[in-house]
Design a protein around this motif. Structure first.
Motif, mmCIF file in Angstrom:
data_model
loop_
_atom_site.group_PDB
_atom_site.id
_atom_site.type_symbol
_atom_site.label_atom_id
_atom_site.label_comp_id
_atom_site.label_asym_id
_atom_site.label_seq_id
_atom_site.Cartn_x
_atom_site.Cartn_y
_atom_site.Cartn_z
ATOM 1 N N THR A 2 0.847 -1.186 0.000
ATOM 2 C CA THR A 2 0.000 0.000 0.000
ATOM 3 C C THR A 2 0.884 1.238 0.000
ATOM 4 N N GLN A 3 0.602 2.162 -0.892
ATOM 5 C CA GLN A 3 1.337 3.421 -0.993
ATOM 6 C C GLN A 3 0.398 4.551 -0.582
ATOM 7 N N VAL A 4 0.914 5.525 0.113
ATOM 8 C CA VAL A 4 0.098 6.639 0.583
ATOM 9 C C VAL A 4 0.715 7.949 0.113
ATOM 10 N N GLY B 177 -0.111 16.944 4.114
ATOM 11 C CA GLY B 177 0.775 16.861 5.277
ATOM 12 C C GLY B 177 0.155 16.308 6.544
ATOM 13 N N ASP B 178 -1.084 15.831 6.495
ATOM 14 C CA ASP B 178 -1.719 15.299 7.699
ATOM 15 C C ASP B 178 -1.001 14.072 8.256
ATOM 16 N N ILE B 179 -0.597 13.181 7.368
ATOM 17 C CA ILE B 179 0.079 11.964 7.829
ATOM 18 C C ILE B 179 1.452 12.311 8.392
ATOM 19 N N TRP B 180 2.168 13.219 7.723
ATOM 20 C CA TRP B 180 3.464 13.667 8.261
ATOM 21 C C TRP B 180 3.297 14.167 9.681
ATOM 22 N N GLY C 149 4.915 12.776 13.098
ATOM 23 C CA GLY C 149 5.981 13.650 13.561
ATOM 24 C C GLY C 149 7.129 13.806 12.578
ATOM 25 N N VAL C 150 6.870 13.627 11.292
ATOM 26 C CA VAL C 150 7.921 13.747 10.274
ATOM 27 C C VAL C 150 8.301 15.212 10.127
#
Length: 65
Positions: free
Chosen positions: A14-16, A21-24, A28-29
């Motif tokens: 699975t690629q996202v 930027g919500d997942i970052w 905490g990226v």
């Protein structure tokens, strides 16, 4: 991203895409490149920096067996 996935044979994973930027933010990226390998069970495994010379395949194997 599609070309990268095809070039490295990652179609089975699975690629996202995180355009907003919500997942970052959730993970905490703060820097790129950043990789998160999320096993079915267990905690996400963060890798910061590039994965070169077979390291991507090795990381996938180590995380997902």
């Amino acid at each position: 991203m599609r070309a990268f996935v095809a070039r490295h044979g990652l179609e089975g994973m699975t690629q996202v895409v995180d355009d907003d930027g919500d997942i970052w933010a959730r993970f905490g990226v703060r820097v790129q490149p950043a990789w998160f390998f999320v096993p079915v069970e267990g905690e996400p495994v963060p890798i910061y920096g590039g994965l070169f010379d077979g390291a991507l395949g090795e990381r996938i194997e180590a995380t997902f067996g």
